[in-house]
Write a protein that holds these residues in place. Structure first.
Motif, PDB file in Angstrom:
ATOM      1  N   ASP A  70     -15.113 -86.114 -59.095  1.00 36.63           N
ATOM      2  CA  ASP A  70     -15.614 -84.881 -60.426  1.00 36.63           C
ATOM      3  C   ASP A  70     -15.665 -84.035 -59.421  1.00 36.63           C
ATOM      4  O   ASP A  70     -15.982 -82.745 -60.504  1.00 36.63           O
ATOM      5  CB  ASP A  70     -17.281 -85.682 -60.107  1.00 36.63           C
ATOM      6  N   SER A  71     -15.365 -83.884 -58.131  1.00 38.70           N
ATOM      7  CA  SER A  71     -15.827 -82.154 -57.900  1.00 38.70           C
ATOM      8  C   SER A  71     -14.415 -81.641 -58.070  1.00 38.70           C
ATOM      9  O   SER A  71     -13.686 -80.971 -57.848  1.00 38.70           O
ATOM     10  CB  SER A  71     -15.402 -82.094 -56.271  1.00 38.70           C
ATOM     11  N   LEU A  72     -12.676 -82.403 -58.796  1.00 38.04           N
ATOM     12  CA  LEU A  72     -12.011 -81.831 -58.773  1.00 38.04           C
ATOM     13  C   LEU A  72     -11.233 -81.254 -60.364  1.00 38.04           C
ATOM     14  O   LEU A  72     -12.170 -81.947 -61.201  1.00 38.04           O
ATOM     15  CB  LEU A  72     -10.532 -82.410 -58.396  1.00 38.04           C
ATOM     16  N   ASN A  73     -10.618 -80.629 -60.168  1.00 35.89           N
ATOM     17  CA  ASN A  73     -10.504 -79.822 -61.730  1.00 35.89           C
ATOM     18  C   ASN A  73      -8.755 -81.003 -62.013  1.00 35.89           C
ATOM     19  O   ASN A  73      -7.825 -80.388 -62.022  1.00 35.89           O
ATOM     20  CB  ASN A  73     -10.279 -78.749 -61.740  1.00 35.89           C
ATOM     21  N   VAL A  74      -9.051 -82.152 -62.796  1.00 41.12           N
ATOM     22  CA  VAL A  74      -7.753 -82.459 -63.394  1.00 41.12           C
ATOM     23  C   VAL A  74      -8.140 -82.847 -64.653  1.00 41.12           C
ATOM     24  O   VAL A  74      -8.527 -82.976 -65.302  1.00 41.12           O
ATOM     25  CB  VAL A  74      -8.179 -84.363 -62.438  1.00 41.12           C
ATOM     26  N   ASP A  75      -6.287 -82.667 -64.994  1.00 38.84           N
ATOM     27  CA  ASP A  75      -6.040 -83.073 -66.540  1.00 38.84           C
ATOM     28  C   ASP A  75      -5.775 -83.701 -66.360  1.00 38.84           C
ATOM     29  O   ASP A  75      -4.656 -84.053 -66.500  1.00 38.84           O
ATOM     30  CB  ASP A  75      -4.974 -81.410 -67.219  1.00 38.84           C
ATOM     31  N   TRP A  76      -6.796 -85.052 -67.370  1.00 38.59           N
ATOM     32  CA  TRP A  76      -6.246 -86.226 -67.270  1.00 38.59           C
ATOM     33  C   TRP A  76      -5.271 -87.294 -67.852  1.00 38.59           C
ATOM     34  O   TRP A  76      -4.356 -87.578 -67.883  1.00 38.59           O
ATOM     35  CB  TRP A  76      -7.527 -87.561 -67.188  1.00 38.59           C
ATOM     36  N   ARG A  77      -5.458 -85.943 -69.002  1.00 43.79           N
ATOM     37  CA  ARG A  77      -4.460 -85.869 -69.954  1.00 43.79           C
ATOM     38  C   ARG A  77      -2.829 -85.909 -69.455  1.00 43.79           C
ATOM     39  O   ARG A  77      -2.167 -86.579 -70.239  1.00 43.79           O
ATOM     40  CB  ARG A  77      -4.592 -85.361 -71.428  1.00 43.79           C
ATOM     41  N   ARG A  78      -2.905 -85.048 -68.907  1.00 44.23           N
ATOM     42  CA  ARG A  78      -1.239 -85.083 -67.916  1.00 44.23           C
ATOM     43  C   ARG A  78      -1.249 -85.706 -66.954  1.00 44.23           C
ATOM     44  O   ARG A  78       0.452 -86.139 -66.970  1.00 44.23           O
ATOM     45  CB  ARG A  78      -1.503 -83.680 -67.169  1.00 44.23           C
ATOM     46  N   GLN A  79      -2.412 -86.283 -67.047  1.00 46.16           N
ATOM     47  CA  GLN A  79      -2.252 -87.690 -65.637  1.00 46.16           C
ATOM     48  C   GLN A  79      -1.740 -89.009 -66.038  1.00 46.16           C
ATOM     49  O   GLN A  79      -0.776 -89.468 -66.255  1.00 46.16           O
ATOM     50  CB  GLN A  79      -3.372 -87.922 -64.637  1.00 46.16           C
ATOM     51  N   ALA A  80      -1.892 -89.091 -67.711  1.00 43.67           N
ATOM     52  CA  ALA A  80      -1.757 -90.158 -68.288  1.00 43.67           C
ATOM     53  C   ALA A  80      -0.227 -90.160 -68.490  1.00 43.67           C
ATOM     54  O   ALA A  80       0.454 -90.932 -68.950  1.00 43.67           O
ATOM     55  CB  ALA A  80      -2.661 -90.289 -69.074  1.00 43.67           C
TER      56      ALA A  80
END
Length: 126
Positions: A70-80
């Motif tokens: 949760d401390s990371l700035n991740v684009d989960w849609r991009r990961q998908a």
């Protein structure tokens, strides 16, 4: 107005830096592990937490793994999208089958919305 924007941006950067500085040693190590995993392949939030906290993975406590992710700035849609393309590089899927694989708790654990978006960006749904 410009001074206000700069002040808001500065306070946001300070807040995120301070929060990152509040991480414990194990949480900082979990962040490093998470970043390494994300550099190699796509992960959902829940899948990355599961990998970091699994006895067969990194063995961090679930709380430390969750805080790290949760401390990371991740684009989960991009990961998908990354995960969907990785699946298609090794086997065929229908659009609905790929969405099920991406969103399944036994699979990748993306939200339904993230899984649908990821699959729709591939040839399986076009």
């Amino acid at each position: 107005m410009m001074i206000l924007k700069v002040a808001i941006i500065a306070s946001l950067l300070t807040a995120s830096t301070a929060w990152a500085g509040d991480l414990t040693g194990p949480q900082k190590n979990a962040v490093r592990s998470a970043e390494q995993y994300l550099s190699v392949q796509g992960f959902s939030r829940s899948g990355l937490i599961r990998q970091l906290s699994s006895d067969y993975g990194d063995g961090y406590s679930r709380a430390d793994a969750t805080t790290a992710v949760d401390s990371l700035n991740v684009d989960w849609r991009r990961q998908a999208v990354r995960s969907a393309k990785q699946y298609l590089s090794i086997q065929g899927f229908s659009c609905s089958g790929l969405i099920r694989q991406l969103s399944s708790d036994a699979g990748d654990g993306y939200t339904q919305s993230q899984a649908t978006y990821g699959a729709q960006q591939t040839s399986a749904c076009q």
